[in-house]
Design a protein around this motif. Structure first.
Motif, PDB file in Angstrom:
ATOM      1  N   TYR A 229       0.641  -1.277   0.153  1.00  0.00           N
ATOM      2  CA  TYR A 229      -0.044   0.030  -0.010  1.00  0.00           C
ATOM      3  C   TYR A 229       0.916   1.194   0.013  1.00  0.00           C
ATOM      4  O   TYR A 229       1.652   1.353   0.839  1.00  0.00           O
ATOM      5  CB  TYR A 229      -0.859  -0.028   1.125  1.00  0.00           C
ATOM      6  N   SER A 230       0.735   2.084  -1.153  1.00  0.00           N
ATOM      7  CA  SER A 230       1.469   3.089  -1.427  1.00  0.00           C
ATOM      8  C   SER A 230       2.809   2.915  -2.019  1.00  0.00           C
ATOM      9  O   SER A 230       3.878   2.699  -1.469  1.00  0.00           O
ATOM     10  CB  SER A 230       1.697   3.986  -0.014  1.00  0.00           C
ATOM     11  N   ARG A 231       2.881   2.905  -3.359  1.00  0.00           N
ATOM     12  CA  ARG A 231       3.834   2.687  -4.081  1.00  0.00           C
ATOM     13  C   ARG A 231       5.207   3.508  -3.926  1.00  0.00           C
ATOM     14  O   ARG A 231       6.223   3.149  -3.846  1.00  0.00           O
ATOM     15  CB  ARG A 231       3.359   2.563  -5.514  1.00  0.00           C
ATOM     16  N   ALA A 232       4.714   5.027  -3.549  1.00  0.00           N
ATOM     17  CA  ALA A 232       5.940   5.796  -3.560  1.00  0.00           C
ATOM     18  C   ALA A 232       6.711   5.503  -2.352  1.00  0.00           C
ATOM     19  O   ALA A 232       7.911   5.527  -2.219  1.00  0.00           O
ATOM     20  CB  ALA A 232       5.160   7.283  -3.333  1.00  0.00           C
ATOM     21  N   TYR A 233       6.064   5.057  -1.200  1.00  0.00           N
ATOM     22  CA  TYR A 233       6.624   4.789   0.079  1.00  0.00           C
ATOM     23  C   TYR A 233       7.702   3.513  -0.216  1.00  0.00           C
ATOM     24  O   TYR A 233       8.817   3.367   0.155  1.00  0.00           O
ATOM     25  CB  TYR A 233       5.777   4.589   1.234  1.00  0.00           C
ATOM     26  N   TRP A 234       6.964   2.259  -0.712  1.00  0.00           N
ATOM     27  CA  TRP A 234       7.557   1.128  -0.817  1.00  0.00           C
ATOM     28  C   TRP A 234       8.729   1.092  -1.845  1.00  0.00           C
ATOM     29  O   TRP A 234       9.908   0.721  -1.797  1.00  0.00           O
ATOM     30  CB  TRP A 234       6.678   0.160  -1.310  1.00  0.00           C
ATOM     31  N   GLU A 235       8.457   2.079  -3.108  1.00  0.00           N
ATOM     32  CA  GLU A 235       9.769   1.989  -3.846  1.00  0.00           C
ATOM     33  C   GLU A 235      10.685   2.920  -3.405  1.00  0.00           C
ATOM     34  O   GLU A 235      12.076   2.754  -4.065  1.00  0.00           O
ATOM     35  CB  GLU A 235       9.186   2.526  -5.325  1.00  0.00           C
ATOM     36  N   LYS A 236      10.678   3.704  -2.436  1.00  0.00           N
ATOM     37  CA  LYS A 236      11.812   4.246  -1.894  1.00  0.00           C
ATOM     38  C   LYS A 236      12.454   3.839  -0.748  1.00  0.00           C
ATOM     39  O   LYS A 236      13.708   3.633  -0.763  1.00  0.00           O
ATOM     40  CB  LYS A 236      11.249   5.838  -1.350  1.00  0.00           C
ATOM     41  N   ALA A 237      11.634   2.862  -0.123  1.00  0.00           N
ATOM     42  CA  ALA A 237      12.091   2.081   1.018  1.00  0.00           C
ATOM     43  C   ALA A 237      12.972   0.629   0.471  1.00  0.00           C
ATOM     44  O   ALA A 237      13.690   0.297   0.974  1.00  0.00           O
ATOM     45  CB  ALA A 237      11.029   1.388   1.896  1.00  0.00           C
ATOM     46  N   ILE A 238      12.412   0.253  -0.586  1.00  0.00           N
ATOM     47  CA  ILE A 238      12.954  -1.062  -1.290  1.00  0.00           C
ATOM     48  C   ILE A 238      12.922  -1.064  -2.775  1.00  0.00           C
ATOM     49  O   ILE A 238      11.791  -0.607  -3.042  1.00  0.00           O
ATOM     50  CB  ILE A 238      12.526  -2.314  -0.687  1.00  0.00           C
ATOM     51  N   SER A 239      13.667  -1.311  -3.406  1.00  0.00           N
ATOM     52  CA  SER A 239      13.628  -1.512  -4.875  1.00  0.00           C
ATOM     53  C   SER A 239      13.859  -2.940  -5.262  1.00  0.00           C
ATOM     54  O   SER A 239      14.759  -3.328  -5.510  1.00  0.00           O
ATOM     55  CB  SER A 239      14.900  -0.524  -5.450  1.00  0.00           C
ATOM     56  N   LEU A 240      12.716  -3.397  -5.633  1.00  0.00           N
ATOM     57  CA  LEU A 240      12.761  -4.902  -6.047  1.00  0.00           C
ATOM     58  C   LEU A 240      12.929  -4.838  -7.493  1.00  0.00           C
ATOM     59  O   LEU A 240      13.616  -5.766  -8.194  1.00  0.00           O
ATOM     60  CB  LEU A 240      11.313  -5.458  -5.942  1.00  0.00           C
ATOM     61  N   GLN A 241      12.932  -3.634  -8.146  1.00  0.00           N
ATOM     62  CA  GLN A 241      13.289  -3.497  -9.743  1.00  0.00           C
ATOM     63  C   GLN A 241      14.911  -3.601  -9.658  1.00  0.00           C
ATOM     64  O   GLN A 241      15.380  -4.197 -10.562  1.00  0.00           O
ATOM     65  CB  GLN A 241      12.903  -2.369 -10.435  1.00  0.00           C
ATOM     66  N   PHE A 242      15.336  -3.088  -8.650  1.00  0.00           N
ATOM     67  CA  PHE A 242      17.025  -3.089  -8.626  1.00  0.00           C
ATOM     68  C   PHE A 242      17.227  -4.577  -8.407  1.00  0.00           C
ATOM     69  O   PHE A 242      18.254  -5.062  -9.283  1.00  0.00           O
ATOM     70  CB  PHE A 242      17.456  -2.243  -7.494  1.00  0.00           C
ATOM     71  N   LEU A 243      16.897  -5.262  -7.636  1.00  0.00           N
ATOM     72  CA  LEU A 243      17.156  -6.673  -7.321  1.00  0.00           C
ATOM     73  C   LEU A 243      17.188  -7.686  -8.738  1.00  0.00           C
ATOM     74  O   LEU A 243      17.846  -8.238  -9.182  1.00  0.00           O
ATOM     75  CB  LEU A 243      16.202  -7.406  -6.496  1.00  0.00           C
ATOM     76  N   ALA A 244      16.016  -7.221  -9.326  1.00  0.00           N
ATOM     77  CA  ALA A 244      15.852  -7.924 -10.781  1.00  0.00           C
ATOM     78  C   ALA A 244      16.531  -7.416 -11.965  1.00  0.00           C
ATOM     79  O   ALA A 244      17.277  -8.289 -12.327  1.00  0.00           O
ATOM     80  CB  ALA A 244      14.310  -7.545 -11.359  1.00  0.00           C
ATOM     81  N   ASP A 245      17.073  -5.967 -11.854  1.00  0.00           N
ATOM     82  CA  ASP A 245      18.011  -5.681 -12.728  1.00  0.00           C
ATOM     83  C   ASP A 245      19.347  -6.354 -12.430  1.00  0.00           C
ATOM     84  O   ASP A 245      20.229  -6.589 -13.418  1.00  0.00           O
ATOM     85  CB  ASP A 245      18.187  -4.157 -12.687  1.00  0.00           C
ATOM     86  N   GLU A 246      19.906  -6.320 -11.440  1.00  0.00           N
ATOM     87  CA  GLU A 246      20.915  -7.002 -11.002  1.00  0.00           C
ATOM     88  C   GLU A 246      20.984  -8.431 -11.092  1.00  0.00           C
ATOM     89  O   GLU A 246      22.309  -9.120 -10.731  1.00  0.00           O
ATOM     90  CB  GLU A 246      21.152  -6.728  -9.311  1.00  0.00           C
ATOM     91  N   GLY A 247      20.066  -9.219 -11.424  1.00  0.00           N
ATOM     92  CA  GLY A 247      19.849 -10.514 -11.490  1.00  0.00           C
ATOM     93  C   GLY A 247      19.757 -11.335 -10.279  1.00  0.00           C
ATOM     94  O   GLY A 247      20.165 -12.669 -10.453  1.00  0.00           O
ATOM     95  N   THR A 248      19.699 -10.797  -9.165  1.00  0.00           N
ATOM     96  CA  THR A 248      19.429 -11.567  -8.013  1.00  0.00           C
ATOM     97  C   THR A 248      18.030 -11.832  -7.475  1.00  0.00           C
ATOM     98  O   THR A 248      18.085 -12.841  -6.869  1.00  0.00           O
ATOM     99  CB  THR A 248      19.748 -10.573  -6.688  1.00  0.00           C
ATOM    100  N   ILE A 249      17.100 -11.462  -8.391  1.00  0.00           N
ATOM    101  CA  ILE A 249      15.652 -12.293  -8.473  1.00  0.00           C
ATOM    102  C   ILE A 249      15.292 -12.193  -9.889  1.00  0.00           C
ATOM    103  O   ILE A 249      15.829 -11.464 -10.610  1.00  0.00           O
ATOM    104  CB  ILE A 249      14.654 -11.671  -7.768  1.00  0.00           C
ATOM    105  N   ARG A 250      14.509 -13.271 -10.147  1.00  0.00           N
ATOM    106  CA  ARG A 250      14.059 -13.055 -11.630  1.00  0.00           C
ATOM    107  C   ARG A 250      12.940 -12.216 -11.910  1.00  0.00           C
ATOM    108  O   ARG A 250      12.434 -11.693 -10.987  1.00  0.00           O
ATOM    109  CB  ARG A 250      13.379 -14.567 -11.914  1.00  0.00           C
TER     110      ARG A 250
END
Length: 278
Positions: A229-250
């Protein structure tokens, strides 16, 4: 020496108590497996007796409180700063209190979301999507309160902590539990869960979020929607896209998470996921 027959009769030996009545014995380290089993069984039995067929887990920060309380805390912080204007500690306290006040709307929205779900899913004796929280203050209180507002059942799974935390006042009394073991408490959050809704929060909130994401990633639990709940908060707190870009998650692991900005939107995600009638 022959016992005096006139002496009042008492249990003759310290270990004469029945094992089930001997709390000191039950607390011994060797009895940990028994205590673990009891913590698993007690809520399981009582939830079944209350016909709780499924749950919806709601988590979020304990410090995100009602607006009036957030305003009171900010006023107190400002008064402390006025008494010591050069204190960096007091300046920081005011800044933090202002940020907490800015998030007070999440308390109202968690409460409204819980009302929506409880009204729709606890009808005619049915008890689906029963709200379950960690039983504490803040967002958890708001979620339990929303169910309480409409006369619906909700569950609180409290945990013993070094700093005492009492259950909030809005949990259904018969469904307010206390745990010693985090592992068993975590099992009860997920055994009946049909969804996880995560409002802004801190370490405890992140703990529950990543536990569920990990279990879903490796297919060790039932598929459920995970709503941030609240994309702005969560995308600042954690970057799941960064993990995907780094190849550490699919890349496909990004689809484990949904985002919502309003109570209606969060409930719509759940309705669509389970194809529920409006």
């Amino acid at each position: 020496m022959t016992p005096d027959p006139n002496t009042p009769k008492q249990a003759p030996y310290p270990n004469y108590l029945l094992a089930e009545d001997d709390t000191a014995f039950l607390k011994r380290p060797e009895l940990r497996p028994v205590r673990l089993q009891l913590e698993l069984l007690k809520p399981e039995i009582l939830l079944a007796e209350h016909n709780i067929s499924s749950t919806l887990v709601v988590f979020g920060g304990t410090q995100i409180v009602e607006r009036a309380e957030a305003q009171r805390r900010l006023a107190e912080a400002k008064a402390n700063l006025a008494a010591d204007p050069t204190s960096s500690v007091q300046q920081r306290a005011v800044a933090r209190s202002e940020r907490v006040l800015a998030k007070a709307h999440f308390y109202d929205e968690a409460r409204e979301f819980s009302r929506l779900v409880s009204c729709a899913c606890q009808v005619k004796g049915r008890c689906d999507f029963a709200i379950v929280t960690g039983g504490g203050p803040g967002i958890m209180e708001a979620a339990n309160r929303g169910a309480h507002d409409v006369g619906a059942k909700s569950i609180g799974l409290n945990i013993t902590l070094p700093e005492e935390q009492l259950p909030n006042a809005y949990i259904t009394p018969d469904l307010c539990f206390q745990f010693r073991y985090f592992a068993i408490r975590k099992m009860h959050f997920l055994l009946r869960a049909k969804g996880l809704v995560i409002f802004p929060g801190g370490f405890g909130t992140l703990d529950e979020l990543f536990e569920v994401l990990t279990l879903r990633q490796v297919n060790r639990m039932q598929p459920i929607p995970v709503i941030l709940y609240s994309r702005a908060y969560w995308e600042k707190a954690i970057s799941l896209q960064f993990l995907a870009d780094e190849g550490t998650i699919r890349d496909e692991h990004l689809s484990l998470v949904h985002y919502a900005e309003t109570p209606d939107e969060a409930w719509a995600i759940l309705r669509d996921y389970y194809r529920l009638a409006e």
